[in-house]
Design a protein around this motif. Structure first.
Motif, PDB file in Angstrom:
ATOM      1  N   ILE A  76      -6.691   8.212   8.850  1.00 18.61           N
ATOM      2  CA  ILE A  76      -6.293   7.988   7.454  1.00 18.61           C
ATOM      3  C   ILE A  76      -5.715   6.577   7.314  1.00 18.61           C
ATOM      4  O   ILE A  76      -4.836   6.182   8.088  1.00 18.61           O
ATOM      5  CB  ILE A  76      -5.251   9.047   7.025  1.00 18.61           C
ATOM      6  N   ARG A  77      -6.233   5.862   6.312  1.00 18.22           N
ATOM      7  CA  ARG A  77      -5.770   4.483   6.133  1.00 18.22           C
ATOM      8  C   ARG A  77      -4.517   4.432   5.271  1.00 18.22           C
ATOM      9  O   ARG A  77      -4.205   5.348   4.523  1.00 18.22           O
ATOM     10  CB  ARG A  77      -6.875   3.639   5.525  1.00 18.22           C
ATOM     11  N   LYS A  78      -3.825   3.286   5.371  1.00 16.48           N
ATOM     12  CA  LYS A  78      -2.544   3.108   4.684  1.00 16.48           C
ATOM     13  C   LYS A  78      -2.675   3.256   3.164  1.00 16.48           C
ATOM     14  O   LYS A  78      -1.831   3.874   2.522  1.00 16.48           O
ATOM     15  CB  LYS A  78      -2.030   1.701   5.012  1.00 16.48           C
ATOM     16  N   ASP A  79      -3.744   2.711   2.609  1.00 12.32           N
ATOM     17  CA  ASP A  79      -3.869   2.754   1.142  1.00 12.32           C
ATOM     18  C   ASP A  79      -4.049   4.179   0.634  1.00 12.32           C
ATOM     19  O   ASP A  79      -3.634   4.511  -0.469  1.00 12.32           O
ATOM     20  CB  ASP A  79      -5.016   1.847   0.653  1.00 12.32           C
ATOM     21  N   PHE A  80      -4.611   5.033   1.467  1.00  9.01           N
ATOM     22  CA  PHE A  80      -4.776   6.443   1.069  1.00  9.01           C
ATOM     23  C   PHE A  80      -3.406   7.108   0.894  1.00  9.01           C
ATOM     24  O   PHE A  80      -3.189   7.884  -0.032  1.00  9.01           O
ATOM     25  CB  PHE A  80      -5.594   7.183   2.127  1.00  9.01           C
ATOM     26  N   LEU A  81      -2.490   6.748   1.770  1.00  8.48           N
ATOM     27  CA  LEU A  81      -1.163   7.374   1.758  1.00  8.48           C
ATOM     28  C   LEU A  81      -0.360   7.051   0.501  1.00  8.48           C
ATOM     29  O   LEU A  81       0.528   7.794   0.116  1.00  8.48           O
ATOM     30  CB  LEU A  81      -0.365   6.946   2.997  1.00  8.48           C
ATOM     31  N   SER A  82      -0.676   5.919  -0.135  1.00 10.96           N
ATOM     32  CA  SER A  82       0.088   5.551  -1.326  1.00 10.96           C
ATOM     33  C   SER A  82      -0.610   5.969  -2.622  1.00 10.96           C
ATOM     34  O   SER A  82      -0.094   5.761  -3.716  1.00 10.96           O
ATOM     35  CB  SER A  82       0.384   4.048  -1.322  1.00 10.96           C
TER      36      SER A  82
END
Ligand SMILES: Nc1ncnc2c1ncn2[C@@H]1O[C@H](COP(=O)(O)OP(=O)(O)O)[C@@H](O)[C@H]1O
Ligand SMILES: [Mg+2]
Length: 261
Positions: A146-152
């Motif tokens: 999972i990439r960082k931008d997905f988390l936000s």
């Protein structure tokens, strides 16, 4: 001595369902379910549409729309029938959402942070320190690719089928429940989403937790190898077996089981 005694009465079962009858608005749906799940096991429940698969998962998780008229549900030897859904979640029962809600303005990370701290609070623990939370999020996200931008991103807003599944599995990994119930009836489960779920479950499963995998599709069981397969029909488990039962069902359909039972 007291410690020994406590140990002795502790159940060998993660979940024990006995002679369970449940329904909704006077309609009986589950008609005498028996199911025993030990730590380290993955059980798959299969069965035709309308056989009661989702009802069973809802009743175990404590959905109060359903009424239990007979039988018992024990989690680690403790009767949980009187507990509400929140308390059951705090005891370590996780039910995936078949129809995930969109929460605009609440990010994937914030949602999971709140959920974890609510559980800790209910267990009498302090909030997870921010540093530890961040570390855990990074670790689990990396594990699942999972990439960082997905988390936000806002929870489920504009998520594709695969992203919803990825988020669900991320929640599972972060909550780290004792018993994960995954109801995968979603017919939108394409091969990519299926692989996301399978990879996540395989990374999640260990000797201390258990998985109840509810699925209409044999195909998912090519990727997640269950220890036991149960066939649910008209609210009853009419046959149980190992992974080969799923293959037989794929080849011969459900009617054959009915004939044999
Ligand atoms: N909220 C509900 N209200 C009325 N009937 C319901 C409700 N939920 C499920 N049922 C009925 O219970 C039976 C089993 O449904 P369900 O547990 O969703 O089966 P499955 O998940 O195996 O497809 C079906 O006949 C369904 O119509
Ligand atoms: Mg269902």
């Amino acid at each position: 001595m007291l410690k020994l005694l406590t140990f002795a009465i502790q159940s060998e079962y993660m979940l024990k369902v006995q002679n369970l009858y449940a329904g909704i608005e006077g309609k009986e749906i589950l008609k005498g379910i028996n199911l025993e799940i030990k730590p380290g096991e993955v059980h798959a429940i299969m069965g035709p549409n309308g056989s009661g698969k989702s009802t069973l998962s809802s009743v175990i998780a404590g959905n109060e729309d359903f009424e239990v008229s007979r039988g018992s549900i024990e989690m680690e030897g403790e009767d949980i029938l009187e507990l509400g859904a929140d308390d059951r979640a705090h005891k370590g029962i996780f039910l995936s959402f078949q129809y995930p809600v969109e929460i605009p303005g609440v990010s994937v990370t914030n949602f999971i942070r709140t959920a974890i701290n609510e559980t800790r609070k209910a267990q009498g623990l302090d909030e997870m320190p921010a540093g530890e939370m961040l570390k855990t999020i990074r670790e689990k996200a990396a594990m699942l690719g999972i990439r960082k931008d997905f988390l936000s991103r806002s929870l489920n807003e504009g998520f594709s089928g695969g992203e919803k599944k990825r988020n669900e599995i991320f929640q599972l990994m972060m909550m780290d429940p004792k018993l994960a119930i995954l109801d995968e009836t979603d017919s939108g489960l394409d091969i990519d989403a299926l692989k996301i779920v399978a990879e996540g479950v395989n990374k999640f499963r260990n000797e201390n937790n258990a998985v109840l995998l509810i699925t209409h599709y044999q195909r998912l069981l090519d990727y997640i190898v269950p220890d036991f397969v149960h066939v649910l029909s008209d609210g009853k488990i009419i046959k149980s077996g190992d992974k080969n039962l799923a293959l037989e069902l794929e080849a011969r359909g459900y009617d054959w089981v009915k004939e044999e039972a």
